[in-house]
Design an enzyme around this catalytic site. Structure first.
Site, PDB file in Angstrom:
ATOM      1  N   ASP A 162      83.319  41.160 -25.233  1.00  0.00           N
ATOM      2  CA  ASP A 162      82.387  40.041 -25.387  1.00  0.00           C
ATOM      3  C   ASP A 162      81.274  40.383 -26.374  1.00  0.00           C
ATOM      4  O   ASP A 162      80.076  40.182 -26.075  1.00  0.00           O
ATOM      5  CB  ASP A 162      81.774  39.645 -24.031  1.00  0.00           C
ATOM      6  CG  ASP A 162      82.822  39.401 -22.956  1.00  0.00           C
ATOM      7  OD1 ASP A 162      83.937  38.972 -23.307  1.00  0.00           O
ATOM      8  OD2 ASP A 162      82.533  39.648 -21.769  1.00  0.00           O
ATOM      9  N   GLU A 217      85.207  28.700 -23.379  1.00  0.00           N
ATOM     10  CA  GLU A 217      84.092  29.571 -22.961  1.00  0.00           C
ATOM     11  C   GLU A 217      83.522  30.289 -24.173  1.00  0.00           C
ATOM     12  O   GLU A 217      83.935  30.033 -25.301  1.00  0.00           O
ATOM     13  CB  GLU A 217      84.605  30.589 -21.923  1.00  0.00           C
ATOM     14  CG  GLU A 217      85.713  31.472 -22.443  1.00  0.00           C
ATOM     15  CD  GLU A 217      86.379  32.335 -21.364  1.00  0.00           C
ATOM     16  OE1 GLU A 217      86.112  32.106 -20.172  1.00  0.00           O
ATOM     17  OE2 GLU A 217      87.168  33.211 -21.724  1.00  0.00           O
TER      18      GLU A 217
HETATM   19  C1  6LW Z   1      83.602  36.296 -20.212  1.00  0.00           C
HETATM   20  C2  6LW Z   1      84.416  35.326 -20.942  1.00  0.00           C
HETATM   21  C3  6LW Z   1      85.514  36.188 -21.338  1.00  0.00           C
HETATM   22  O1  6LW Z   1      82.594  35.751 -19.451  1.00  0.00           O
HETATM   23  O2  6LW Z   1      85.748  37.062 -20.331  1.00  0.00           O
HETATM   24  O3  6LW Z   1      86.941  36.842 -22.996  1.00  0.00           O
HETATM   25  C4  6LW Z   1      84.681  36.956 -19.419  1.00  0.00           C
HETATM   26  N1  6LW Z   1      86.033  36.145 -22.499  1.00  0.00           N
HETATM   27  O4  6LW Z   1      83.806  34.728 -22.027  1.00  0.00           O
HETATM   28  C5  6LW Z   1      84.287  38.294 -18.891  1.00  0.00           C
HETATM   29  O5  6LW Z   1      84.127  39.194 -19.957  1.00  0.00           O
END
Ligand code: 6LW
Length: 503
Positions: free
Chosen positions: A22, A178
Site C-alpha cells: 500500500d 479501494e
Molecule cells: C488495503 C487495501 C488493499 O486497505 O489491501 O491492496 C488492504 N489493497 O487498499 C490492506 O493492505
C-alpha cells in the site's frame, strides 16, 4: 536500510522489497517520501526517503509512541494499520490511515517526515478504509475512502461537513474499489483507485472530472495496470500512487507480489513496493513496462548506502527497521540490561501467543540468511521466521536443548532437537528460493534451521517447505518477518545478522 542496488545497468524492482504494501508517495522539493501499511506491528507505518525514486532508506516510523498507536493485545494479525496516504501540503507532511483494530481513521502531521509525528486527530465522521487527502484551490480538504466515497473534513480538528458523497464504484464491476487517491493534474481532477481485490485480480483504474467531487468519467483503457490472468513474475499489481520524477516525468509506485514454486504459486515476502514509468496519452496515464530489472530513469542515481549485515545492539535505540508485535514495552525489550546486548523478557509463552515478546525485521530477499548469538542462561527463546500466530518456524534454545518448532495452522510440532551446551549459541535460519520447478507441487522455497559450531560450520537440524509460511496458505495482508523472541524468563542476544543470498 537501503534497497535496490543498481546492477548491470538495470534497477532492481521491487524498489522496496519485503512486506511493504500500500505505498503512498509524496514529493517535497528534491526529496521523496513514501509510507506503507504495517498491520499488527509496532512501531507502525515505515517512512522511507529517496532522491531518485529508486534507492530508498527508511528514516523512521510515523507511529512510534503509544499515544499514536494502540493495538490491543488480542487484536488480530493483519488487523491494525491499513493503507496510509502521505501528502506534502502547505509546508507540512500529512498522513492519514485506518487503525482497523480500534481507533478508525486517524490523521497525523509532521514538519520532518523522519519525525516526530503529531498525536492523532481522530476522524470519527469518516467511514471506510484507505483514506486519501486532497486540497482544492479554495482550501477545502477532501477525504476520499474505499467504496469510493468522499466527505469534506477539517484536517486540524477532524470535523466532517455534510454527508459522504458516492464518487465512483470502479471501471469494470470488479470487487473492492479501494485505495483512492485524488490529484489535480492540469485541467482535471484524477481519481486513481485499485479494484479486483488485493489477490491475483488486483488492478489500478482511473477516472477524471473537472471538479474534485465529480462527476467522474472513467478512462476508456481501464484498468491502466493489472497482471491478472498473465504469467508475469510480478502478480497482484495494484494499489498505486502517482508522483513526478526530478525531471517532471511521471511514475507510479504500487504493490505487487512475487509468487514462486509450482502451482498455484506462493508468495512469502508479502506485498512489496514496485515502481513503473507513466506517460500520458489523450490526457490519460499509461503505465509502462513493469519488470524486476527495469531500465533506470534518466536522472543520476544515488550511490546506495552500504547496508551492514550485523546489528550489534550497541545503541540504546533499535534501528527503525526493527518491529515488534502490537507494542514494545521497555520492560520487555531492553538495550541496557546487558551492555551491547538486546535482552527480551518473556510475556507470552510461545509465538502462538499474540502477547509474545518478538523483535524482528522483514524478510526482504527470496534467499537470505539470518543468524543470532543467543544466551539462554536465564530463559528460553531464539530465532523465528513469522507470518502470524498460526504460521511460524523457529529455532529455540534453553540451557540444555536447542529445538526446531513448526506451527502450521492448528498443528504444532517439535521437528528436531539437539543437546544444548549451556553456553551462548549461534542460531541460524536460511531461506533458499526454489530455482527450478521440477514438480508442479513444489514449494516456493526451503527454510533451513540449525546451529553453528565453534568454527562457524552450520549444523542443519531441519529443512522445511516454505509454502506454509506464505500468504496463499496463511491468508492475510502481511509477509514474513525474521526475528528474536523470548518465551520464558529473559533471553539475551549479542548480535543479529541478516544477509541476502544470491537468488
Ligand atoms: C488495503 C487495501 C488493499 O486497505 O489491501 O491492496 C488492504 N489493497 O487498499 C490492506 O493492505
Amino acid at each position: 536500510m537501503s534497497s535496490a542496488p543498481a546492477r548491470d545497468n538495470t534497477i532492481n524492482n521491487p524498489v522496496i522489497p519485503g512486506f511493504h504494501p500500500d505505498p503512498s508517495i509524496c514529493r517535497a522539493g528534491e526529496d521523496y517520501y513514501l509510507a506503507c501499511s504495517s498491520f499488527e506491528y509496532y512501531p507502525g507505518v515505515p517512512i522511507f526517503h529517496s532522491r531518485d525514486l529508486v534507492h530508498w532508506t527508511q528514516i523512521g516510523n510515523a507511529l512510534d509512541r503509544p499515544s499514536q498507536l494502540s493495538l490491543p493485545p488480542d487484536s488480530t494479525s493483519s488487523g491494525g494499520l491499513y493503507a496510509p496516504t502521505l501528502r506534502h501540503h502547505d509546508g507540512r507532511f500529512w498522513l492519514v490511515i485506518t487503525n482497523v483494530s480500534g481507533d478508525g481513521n486517524l490523521l497525523f502531521t509532521a514538519t520532518d517526515p523522519a519525525g516526530p509525528w503529531s498525536d492523532p486527530v481522530r476522524l470519527p465522521g469518516v467511514h471506510g478504509i484507505d483514506p486519501d487527502l486532497a486540497w482544492d484551490d479554495e482550501g477545502n480538504c477532501w477525504c476520499t475512502v474505499a467504496g469510493v466515497s468522499q466527505i469534506r473534513i477539517d484536517p486540524h480538528t477532524g470535523e466532517t461537513f455534510g454527508e459522504p458523497r458516492r464518487l465512483w464504484s470502479g471501471a469494470s464491476g470488479a470487487k473492492a474499489p479501494e485505495a483512492p487517491h485524488l490529484y489535480r493534474i492540469g485541467e482535471y481532477w484524477y481519481l486513481l483507485i485499485a479494484e479486483g481485490g488485493t489477490e491475483r485480480c488486483h488492478g489500478v483504474s482511473i477516472a477524471r472530472s473537472h471538479t474534485p467531487n465529480g462527476p467522474f468519467e472513467p478512462c476508456p483503457t481501464n484498468p491502466i495496470l493489472t497482471h491478472r490472468g498473465t504469467d508475469h513474475p510480478i502478480q497482484n499489481t495494484g494499489h498505486g500512487d502517482l508522483v513526478q520524477g526530478p525531471d517532471s516525468s511521471w511514475w507510479m509506485v504500487f504493490l505487487g507480489v512475487r509468487p514462486r514454486g509450482g502451482t498455484p504459486g506462493w508468495h512469502v515476502l508479502g506485498r512489496e513496493t514496485f515502481l513503473a514509468p507513466v506517460t500520458w496519452t489523450d490526457g490519460w496515464p499509461v503505465v509502462g513496462e513493469v519488470s524486476t530489472a527495469m531500465a533506470p530513469p534518466p536522472w543520476p542515481l544515488q550511490e546506495p548506502a552500504p547496508v551492514p549485515a550485523r546489528d550489534d545492539f550497541e545503541l540504546s535505540e533499535l534501528a527503525p527497521n526493527w518491529i515488534s508485535l502490537r507494542s514494545r514495552p521497555v520492560e520487555n525489550c531492553m538495550t541496557k540490561e546487558r551492555s551491547g546486548w538486546l535482552s527480551l523478557r518473556a510475556r507470552g509463552a510461545s509465538l502462538d501467543d499474540s502477547e509474545v515478546v518478538f523483535v524482528g525485521r522483514r524478510q526482504q530477499h527470496l534467499s537470505c540468511r539470518a543468524r543470532a548469538l543467543v544466551d539462554p542462561a536465564e530463559g528460553r527463546g531464539g530465532l523465528a521466521l513469522r507470518l502470524d500466530e498460526q504460521h511460524h518456524y523457529e529455532i529455540e534454545a534453553t540451557d540444555s536443548e536447542v529445538r526446531v518448532i513448526a506451527r502450521i495452522g492448528p498443528l504444532r510440532s517439535v521437528v528436531a532437537s539437539h543437546p544444548g551446551t549451556g553456553a551462548p549459541v549461534v542460531l541460524r535460519i536460511e531461506a533458499a528460493v526454489t530455482r527450478q520447478v521440477t514438480d508442479a507441487r513444489q514449494g516456493p522455497d526451503t527454510v533451513s534451521l540449525g546451529v553453528e559450531d565453534a568454527d562457524g560450520a552450520f549444523l542443519e537440524l531441519a529443512a522445511l517447505d516454505g509454502r506454509y509460511l506464505s500468504t496463499e496458505v496463511a491468508g492475510g495482508f502481511t509477509g514474513r518477518v525474521i526475528g528474536l523472541y523470548a518465551a520464558e524468563g529473559t533471553v539475551h542476544f549479542d548480535w543479529f545478522d541478516y544477509e541476502p543470498l544470491e537468488n
